[in-house]
Design a protein around this motif. Structure first.
Motif: not given
Length: 338
Positions: A34-38, A22-29
């Motif tokens: 973040a990259y898609a927003i800015e 879950v943590v790895i998925a959270f970080v990568l997601g």
């Protein structure tokens, strides 16, 4: 509050593997979002990942930060959930390390290695044996097998402990018996009856010889009459525990000063010691070996257990000879180098 506590208890009971996924998925997601927003703020996906990690870790270097409203709202989301997830992971890691240490201390972990020495049945004699082994070879690895439930030497990481019945095949496999260099079996000091103590030692030796007949096995025997039983199971060497002390005391009384010589030979950190040296090709007779060793300051002592070779110096050295000398360590190193 009860709802919050129930939720926390459920989270703590979640398997470690699930939490890490879950943590790895959270970080990568989060990095992807973040990259898609800015995209103009972070330029690359890796920079967004770097920003997510520094935000979750509450480091906040300030080299990257959200500039839009959507980005700042997403930052708040990471603050609330990301920091909590990271704290949970850190807690799980600490808990895992604590569990591993407790299992190591309780002797529940398998040993992984080779060319180690196995000591069976913990006692003061085993402790002295460890000190002697490490004084000769500080890099040696030692595995102690005992039926107690606590590691006897927790301050030495090169000493591994396995708790259990030393005659059990499962326990001996945990100690990597088939990859070990040697086994030393001490008499169980918790057994008061000498015959029973020797019986337990014999059972252990039989299990070891059955699983790994080629390994060198040394055992401590409390009654001399039982030596023939140990020879029957092909034990390589045995020591009579009370016999050695009694004989040393008598020699000290009748031949004053002899005990000091013997003590030097059995304690590696004091005086000269007994070492095995290779047979040189130019040594054809025991006389050649005697003179060759003497030139370096060592005294030829025996061929295996034959202490009388100095009375047959003209005899040829057999192909399977194992020569032992008395010298200091520096002389021994020079003899190995020639």
């Amino acid at each position: 509050m009860p709802f919050f506590l129930r939720t926390m208890m459920k989270v703590l009971r979640v398997p470690k593997r699930t939490i890490f996924i879950v943590v790895i998925a959270f970080v990568l997601g989060s990095a992807s979002i973040a990259y898609a927003i800015e995209p103009t703020t972070f330029h690359t996906w890796f920079n967004a990942l770097y920003w997510v990690m520094t935000t979750m870790a509450t480091v906040g270097y300030g080299d990257y930060f959200a500039k839009t409203v959507r980005g700042k709202i997403f930052t708040l989301f990471i603050y609330v959930f990301g920091i909590g997830l990271l704290s949970l992971v850190i807690g799980k890691i600490i808990d895992l390390l604590s569990t591993v240490y407790k299992h190591w201390e309780a002797g529940k972990l398998n040993f992984h290695g080779k060319d180690h020495i196995i000591l069976i049945n913990w006692s003061k004699k085993a402790q002295y044996a460890i000190e002697e082994i490490l004084s000769f070879s500080p890099s040696s690895h030692i595995v102690v097998i005992d039926e107690s439930d606590k590691h006897p030497v927790t301050d030495r990481q090169e000493i591994h402990f396995i708790s259990g019945d030393p005659s059990s095949e499962e326990i001996l496999e945990k100690a990597m018996l088939k990859q070990a260099k040697a086994v030393i079996i001490f008499a169980d000091t918790r057994i008061d009856e000498p015959a029973l103590a020797d019986g337990k030692t014999l059972l252990i030796a039989s299990s070891i010889e059955r699983l790994h007949p080629a390994i060198h096995t040394t055992v401590e025997i409390t009654q001399e009459k039982n030596t023939k039983n140990f020879r029957h199971v092909h034990v390589n060497d045995f020591v009579l525990s009370y016999d050695a002390v009694s004989r040393l005391a008598v020699r000290a009384a009748l031949q004053q000063g002899s005990s000091e010589i013997i003590n030097q030979l059995i304690r590696r950190e004091v005086g000269d010691d007994i070492y095995e040296i290779p047979v040189r090709p130019e040594w054809k007779t025991y006389k050649d070996a005697f003179q060759g060793a003497l030139e370096y300051g060592a005294t030829l002592l025996s061929d295996r257990g034959d202490l009388g070779i100095n009375r047959k110096l003209n005899d040829p050295i057999p192909e399977d000879a194992r020569l032992f000398v008395v010298s200091d360590e520096q002389t021994y190193r020079r003899l190995l180098a020639i």
